[in-house]
Design a protein around this motif. Sequence first.
Motif, PDB file in Angstrom:
ATOM      1  N   MET A   1       0.860  -1.209   0.000  1.00 25.94           N
ATOM      2  CA  MET A   1       0.000   0.000   0.000  1.00 25.94           C
ATOM      3  C   MET A   1       0.892   1.254   0.000  1.00 25.94           C
ATOM      4  O   MET A   1       1.854   1.324   0.764  1.00 25.94           O
ATOM      5  N   LEU A   2       0.524   2.190  -0.845  1.00 24.14           N
ATOM      6  CA  LEU A   2       1.310   3.433  -0.928  1.00 24.14           C
ATOM      7  C   LEU A   2       1.028   4.330   0.266  1.00 24.14           C
ATOM      8  O   LEU A   2      -0.125   4.448   0.695  1.00 24.14           O
ATOM      9  N   SER A   3       2.059   4.974   0.773  1.00 25.40           N
ATOM     10  CA  SER A   3       1.820   6.001   1.802  1.00 25.40           C
ATOM     11  C   SER A   3       1.223   7.217   1.101  1.00 25.40           C
ATOM     12  O   SER A   3       1.335   7.361  -0.127  1.00 25.40           O
ATOM     13  N   ASN A   4       0.617   8.086   1.877  1.00 25.27           N
ATOM     14  CA  ASN A   4       0.029   9.292   1.279  1.00 25.27           C
ATOM     15  C   ASN A   4       1.089  10.168   0.618  1.00 25.27           C
ATOM     16  O   ASN A   4       0.859  10.729  -0.456  1.00 25.27           O
ATOM     17  N   VAL A   5       2.242  10.252   1.287  1.00 23.28           N
ATOM     18  CA  VAL A   5       3.328  11.080   0.736  1.00 23.28           C
ATOM     19  C   VAL A   5       3.774  10.536  -0.619  1.00 23.28           C
ATOM     20  O   VAL A   5       3.950  11.278  -1.594  1.00 23.28           O
ATOM     21  N   MET A   6       3.935   9.202  -0.662  1.00 27.21           N
ATOM     22  CA  MET A   6       4.390   8.566  -1.917  1.00 27.21           C
ATOM     23  C   MET A   6       3.337   8.717  -3.001  1.00 27.21           C
ATOM     24  O   MET A   6       3.652   9.020  -4.156  1.00 27.21           O
ATOM     25  N   LYS A   7       2.087   8.501  -2.622  1.00 24.19           N
ATOM     26  CA  LYS A   7       0.984   8.604  -3.601  1.00 24.19           C
ATOM     27  C   LYS A   7       0.940  10.015  -4.200  1.00 24.19           C
ATOM     28  O   LYS A   7       0.818  10.187  -5.411  1.00 24.19           O
ATOM     29  N   ASP A   8       1.046  11.039  -3.352  1.00 24.35           N
ATOM     30  CA  ASP A   8       0.988  12.419  -3.853  1.00 24.35           C
ATOM     31  C   ASP A   8       2.167  12.716  -4.773  1.00 24.35           C
ATOM     32  O   ASP A   8       2.024  13.385  -5.799  1.00 24.35           O
ATOM     33  N   ALA A   9       3.333  12.204  -4.384  1.00 23.72           N
ATOM     34  CA  ALA A   9       4.530  12.455  -5.209  1.00 23.72           C
ATOM     35  C   ALA A   9       4.392  11.750  -6.568  1.00 23.72           C
ATOM     36  O   ALA A   9       4.743  12.308  -7.609  1.00 23.72           O
ATOM     37  N   LEU A  10       3.849  10.536  -6.574  1.00 25.00           N
ATOM     38  CA  LEU A  10       3.661   9.823  -7.846  1.00 25.00           C
ATOM     39  C   LEU A  10       2.614  10.532  -8.701  1.00 25.00           C
ATOM     40  O   LEU A  10       2.731  10.592  -9.929  1.00 25.00           O
ATOM     41  N   ASN A  11       1.610  11.086  -8.044  1.00 24.62           N
ATOM     42  CA  ASN A  11       0.599  11.836  -8.797  1.00 24.62           C
ATOM     43  C   ASN A  11       1.199  13.100  -9.424  1.00 24.62           C
ATOM     44  O   ASN A  11       0.796  13.501 -10.523  1.00 24.62           O
ATOM     45  N   ARG A  12       2.153  13.703  -8.738  1.00 23.33           N
ATOM     46  CA  ARG A  12       2.816  14.867  -9.350  1.00 23.33           C
ATOM     47  C   ARG A  12       3.606  14.430 -10.592  1.00 23.33           C
ATOM     48  O   ARG A  12       3.714  15.164 -11.566  1.00 23.33           O
ATOM     49  N   GLN A  13       4.115  13.199 -10.530  1.00 21.57           N
ATOM     50  CA  GLN A  13       4.833  12.692 -11.706  1.00 21.57           C
ATOM     51  C   GLN A  13       3.865  12.395 -12.855  1.00 21.57           C
ATOM     52  O   GLN A  13       4.214  12.573 -14.028  1.00 21.57           O
ATOM     53  N   ASN A 103      14.561  11.202  -9.920  1.00 23.53           N
ATOM     54  CA  ASN A 103      15.564  10.969  -8.870  1.00 23.53           C
ATOM     55  C   ASN A 103      15.013  11.311  -7.486  1.00 23.53           C
ATOM     56  O   ASN A 103      15.272  10.601  -6.509  1.00 23.53           O
ATOM     57  N   GLU A 104      14.244  12.379  -7.413  1.00 21.78           N
ATOM     58  CA  GLU A 104      13.636  12.731  -6.120  1.00 21.78           C
ATOM     59  C   GLU A 104      12.646  11.671  -5.664  1.00 21.78           C
ATOM     60  O   GLU A 104      12.549  11.359  -4.476  1.00 21.78           O
ATOM     61  N   LEU A 105      11.917  11.101  -6.638  1.00 17.55           N
ATOM     62  CA  LEU A 105      10.972  10.028  -6.290  1.00 17.55           C
ATOM     63  C   LEU A 105      11.723   8.803  -5.754  1.00 17.55           C
ATOM     64  O   LEU A 105      11.273   8.163  -4.793  1.00 17.55           O
ATOM     65  N   VAL A 106      12.824   8.480  -6.387  1.00 20.28           N
ATOM     66  CA  VAL A 106      13.624   7.329  -5.941  1.00 20.28           C
ATOM     67  C   VAL A 106      14.089   7.577  -4.503  1.00 20.28           C
ATOM     68  O   VAL A 106      13.985   6.703  -3.633  1.00 20.28           O
ATOM     69  N   ASP A 107      14.555   8.786  -4.275  1.00 23.74           N
ATOM     70  CA  ASP A 107      15.010   9.175  -2.949  1.00 23.74           C
ATOM     71  C   ASP A 107      13.874   9.026  -1.918  1.00 23.74           C
ATOM     72  O   ASP A 107      14.064   8.453  -0.842  1.00 23.74           O
ATOM     73  N   LEU A 108      12.717   9.512  -2.287  1.00 26.23           N
ATOM     74  CA  LEU A 108      11.565   9.434  -1.385  1.00 26.23           C
ATOM     75  C   LEU A 108      11.173   7.979  -1.105  1.00 26.23           C
ATOM     76  O   LEU A 108      10.843   7.621   0.032  1.00 26.23           O
ATOM     77  N   SER A 109      11.211   7.147  -2.139  1.00 26.25           N
ATOM     78  CA  SER A 109      10.811   5.740  -1.943  1.00 26.25           C
ATOM     79  C   SER A 109      11.728   5.069  -0.911  1.00 26.25           C
ATOM     80  O   SER A 109      11.267   4.232  -0.132  1.00 26.25           O
ATOM     81  N   LEU A 110      13.003   5.449  -0.895  1.00 28.61           N
ATOM     82  CA  LEU A 110      13.913   4.874   0.101  1.00 28.61           C
ATOM     83  C   LEU A 110      13.594   5.412   1.494  1.00 28.61           C
ATOM     84  O   LEU A 110      13.562   4.661   2.467  1.00 28.61           O
ATOM     85  N   LYS A 111      13.327   6.719   1.560  1.00 27.92           N
ATOM     86  CA  LYS A 111      12.974   7.309   2.860  1.00 27.92           C
ATOM     87  C   LYS A 111      11.723   6.666   3.425  1.00 27.92           C
ATOM     88  O   LYS A 111      11.593   6.457   4.627  1.00 27.92           O
ATOM     89  N   GLU A 112      10.775   6.347   2.528  1.00 25.07           N
ATOM     90  CA  GLU A 112       9.503   5.752   2.944  1.00 25.07           C
ATOM     91  C   GLU A 112       9.612   4.239   3.128  1.00 25.07           C
ATOM     92  O   GLU A 112       8.629   3.584   3.428  1.00 25.07           O
ATOM     93  N   LYS A 113      10.793   3.701   2.879  1.00 28.76           N
ATOM     94  CA  LYS A 113      11.016   2.242   2.889  1.00 28.76           C
ATOM     95  C   LYS A 113      10.005   1.514   1.990  1.00 28.76           C
ATOM     96  O   LYS A 113       9.515   0.426   2.313  1.00 28.76           O
ATOM     97  N   ASP A 114       9.698   2.139   0.858  1.00 23.05           N
ATOM     98  CA  ASP A 114       8.755   1.562  -0.103  1.00 23.05           C
ATOM     99  C   ASP A 114       9.580   0.920  -1.222  1.00 23.05           C
ATOM    100  O   ASP A 114       9.836   1.529  -2.267  1.00 23.05           O
ATOM    101  N   TYR A 115       9.972  -0.338  -1.008  1.00 16.36           N
ATOM    102  CA  TYR A 115      10.903  -0.981  -1.940  1.00 16.36           C
ATOM    103  C   TYR A 115      10.220  -1.400  -3.241  1.00 16.36           C
ATOM    104  O   TYR A 115      10.883  -1.500  -4.280  1.00 16.36           O
ATOM    105  N   ALA A 116       8.925  -1.622  -3.196  1.00 16.29           N
ATOM    106  CA  ALA A 116       8.205  -1.949  -4.437  1.00 16.29           C
ATOM    107  C   ALA A 116       8.231  -0.744  -5.375  1.00 16.29           C
ATOM    108  O   ALA A 116       8.493  -0.867  -6.578  1.00 16.29           O
ATOM    109  N   THR A 117       7.979   0.435  -4.792  1.00 11.49           N
ATOM    110  CA  THR A 117       8.006   1.641  -5.622  1.00 11.49           C
ATOM    111  C   THR A 117       9.424   1.933  -6.092  1.00 11.49           C
ATOM    112  O   THR A 117       9.647   2.343  -7.231  1.00 11.49           O
ATOM    113  N   HIS A 118      10.377   1.681  -5.214  1.00  6.63           N
ATOM    114  CA  HIS A 118      11.774   1.867  -5.596  1.00  6.63           C
ATOM    115  C   HIS A 118      12.097   1.002  -6.817  1.00  6.63           C
ATOM    116  O   HIS A 118      12.701   1.461  -7.790  1.00  6.63           O
TER     117      HIS A 118
END
Length: 165
Positions: A1-13, A103-118
């Motif tokens: 499941m995506l975190s809200n932060v990750m979801k919003d960042a992916l939506n910006r992409q 690159n910022e998204l990749v960085d965020l995915s690591l901060k969020e420990k979201d390895y699937a998104t990474h």
Amino acid sequence: MLSNVMKDALNRQVLMEAQSSQAYLAMASWAEIQPGLKGVTKFFFQHSDEERMHMLKLIHYINERGGYAIIPALAQPALTYVSLKKAFEELLKHELAVSDSINELVDLSLKEKDYATHNFLQWYVMEQMEEERLARECNDKLEMIGDDKSGLYLFDRDIMTMEQD
Ligand code: OFO
């Protein structure tokens, strides 16, 4: 499941890919009414389609991971260019901005420990390397060509094969 932060960042992409697609579509339409730019026109139309594909890939991913992909409103892209060189300079600038954003998204995915998104984002990392290479190559060639008409003729003839190099 995506975190809200990750979801919003992916939506910006999603928005960024949609804007890319729209910007290249505008370049394609501009190129289509210039004399002798058949190859370049095809290149821009194809590039616009590719950006749409990048956007769709993100939309499916967000929705599959429990988020909701937002289809954004788009700003009017630039409609005319003083030269082909200027259009390609814009394209390169745009691609560099997209690379930064990925690159910022990749960085965020690591901060969020979201390895699937990474993992999902690695495809975009590779794609951006290729897009930057191609955009730089086009800019370098146009720089060399300058106002030389036969150079432009060859550039237009060969641009579709540059994708595969
Ligand atoms: Fe979506 O890669 Fe270019 O912008």
